[in-house]
Design an enzyme around this catalytic site. Structure first.
Site, mmCIF file in Angstrom:
data_model
loop_
_atom_site.group_PDB
_atom_site.id
_atom_site.type_symbol
_atom_site.label_atom_id
_atom_site.label_comp_id
_atom_site.label_asym_id
_atom_site.label_seq_id
_atom_site.Cartn_x
_atom_site.Cartn_y
_atom_site.Cartn_z
ATOM 1 N N THR A 123 0.809 -1.267 -0.057
ATOM 2 C CA THR A 123 -0.049 0.072 0.049
ATOM 3 C C THR A 123 0.906 1.270 0.043
ATOM 4 O O THR A 123 2.010 1.319 0.393
ATOM 5 C CB THR A 123 -0.977 0.136 1.271
ATOM 6 O OG1 THR A 123 -1.527 1.127 1.361
ATOM 7 C CG2 THR A 123 0.016 -0.357 2.668
ATOM 8 N N TYR A 140 -1.573 0.326 10.196
ATOM 9 C CA TYR A 140 -1.973 -0.302 9.024
ATOM 10 C C TYR A 140 -0.856 -0.477 7.946
ATOM 11 O O TYR A 140 -0.280 -1.206 7.411
ATOM 12 C CB TYR A 140 -3.110 0.321 8.320
ATOM 13 C CG TYR A 140 -3.376 -0.127 6.740
ATOM 14 C CD1 TYR A 140 -3.492 -1.456 6.604
ATOM 15 C CD2 TYR A 140 -3.233 0.876 5.644
ATOM 16 C CE1 TYR A 140 -3.889 -1.984 5.145
ATOM 17 C CE2 TYR A 140 -3.384 0.207 4.403
ATOM 18 C CZ TYR A 140 -3.620 -1.166 4.383
ATOM 19 O OH TYR A 140 -3.731 -1.401 2.879
#
Length: 334
Positions: A121, A145
């Site tokens: 990501t 995250y």
């Protein structure tokens, strides 16, 4: 031409994973899927793909799948993806995204699997000082995250140096849209992606769409993001697999985006155009950690793979997402 082995897709019943399954099958690959169905859906996996309900940390199950299905490569999508939740429940993210990935990689090495494609990501960059963001931009995650994904990138780098495994980590920007043929799409309840939220609002599933921050250093004051159609992203994974097989000693760390951005208001205007409605905007304050602009420098993936995006038009992305949202109403009888 007959393919030499099968591909195991973890999280293949989820949003991006289910699109990857379709792209792999379109390219002639046989596929097996493992998913614990926490956020995925059994109906999202084609009957033509072998399906195993289970967890990627179940080493006995992984050993069984790798042997029984003749697995030669893994595409790893399983994990947790909601940034605010990662801040309030960091241990969940370090378990699901880091610890379980470590267990999966161990099973992959033990089973002699040689190729690994990882769903990473742009959150690994944190709040970059430059935009567009290149692969050499410092990775300084600002939430669990992003950090949990970066930890897995590091694990793959180290494991690849020690074992017969090469890998590609694809750093996604803002994934949106749905399969143009209507076979799968973003189906998770309570999703936080802007385009998903906006088409839900257009169909009356939400009263309004929150616009977080109107004072950014952008043309209209709202945050700018690089939205990539999920089918183009899935195709990038197939090309990554081809590249890993062709060059077994080569690893890849690549951004996945279109190299251009749209503001929140521009996205909502596109939803208005496509639906011929007016989505209600609710202006709210900034969220902590949201950069003004986050756009990919995608030159590396364009140069390294024969990747030619086919669905980069914003209105098409919105239209596909809208069509899938309507189909969900039928599937769920809402």
């Amino acid at each position: 031409m007959t393919k030499p082995f099968k591909i195991l897709v973890t999280g293949g019943a989820g949003y991006i994973g289910s699109h990857a399954v379709l792209a792999l099958q379109q390219a002639g690959w046989s596929v097996a899927v493992i998913d614990n169905l926490t956020t995925g859906f059994r109906w999202a996996v084609p009957d033509s793909a072998a399906f195993y309900e289970g967890d990627i940390e179940d080493s006995a199950l992984l050993e069984q799948i790798i042997k029984a299905e003749n697995i030669g490569a893994v595409m790893h999508f399983a994990g947790s993806v909601v940034v605010p939740e990662s801040v309030t429940d960091p241990l969940k993210y370090y378990n699901n995204n880091s610890a379980k990935s470590r267990s999966l990689i161990e099973s992959v090495v033990a089973g002699g699997v040689q190729h690994f494609i990882f769903s990473s990501t742009a959150a690994t960059y944190g709040i970059p000082e430059e935009s567009p963001v290149s692969e050499t931009t410092p990775q300084k995650p600002i939430n669990p995250y992003g950090m949990s994904k970066l930890m897995t990138e590091h694990m793959l780098h180290d494991v690849s140096a020690a074992h017969d495994l090469n890998f590609c980590a694809l750093r996604y920007f803002n994934v949106a849209g749905a399969d143009p043929e209507g076979r799968t799409g973003q189906s998770t309840a309570g999703a936080t992606h802007l385009i998903k939220v906006a088409v839900e609002a257009a169909l009356g599933k939400r009263d309004s769409v929150a616009v977080f921050g109107t004072d950014y250093d952008t043309a209209d004051g709202t945050g700018v993001r690089d939205y990539i159609h999920v089918s183009d992203l899935a195709n990038a994974h197939v090309l990554a697999l081809d590249a890993l097989i062709a060059e077994p000693n080569q690893n890849h760390l690549l951004n996945c985006g279109y190299g251009r951005g749209f503001s929140v208001l521009e996205v909502l205007n596109a939803v208005d155009r496509v639906t011929n409605l007016k989505v209600v905007r609710k202006m709210e304050g900034r969220r902590a950690g949201d950069p003004d602009s986050l756009i990919s420098d995608n030159r590396a993936i364009m140069e390294r793979f024969p990747w030619q995006p086919k669905h980069a038009d914003l209105d098409e992305i919105v239209a596909n997402a809208l069509a899938w949202e309507r189909k969900l109403v039928e599937i769920r009888g809402e």
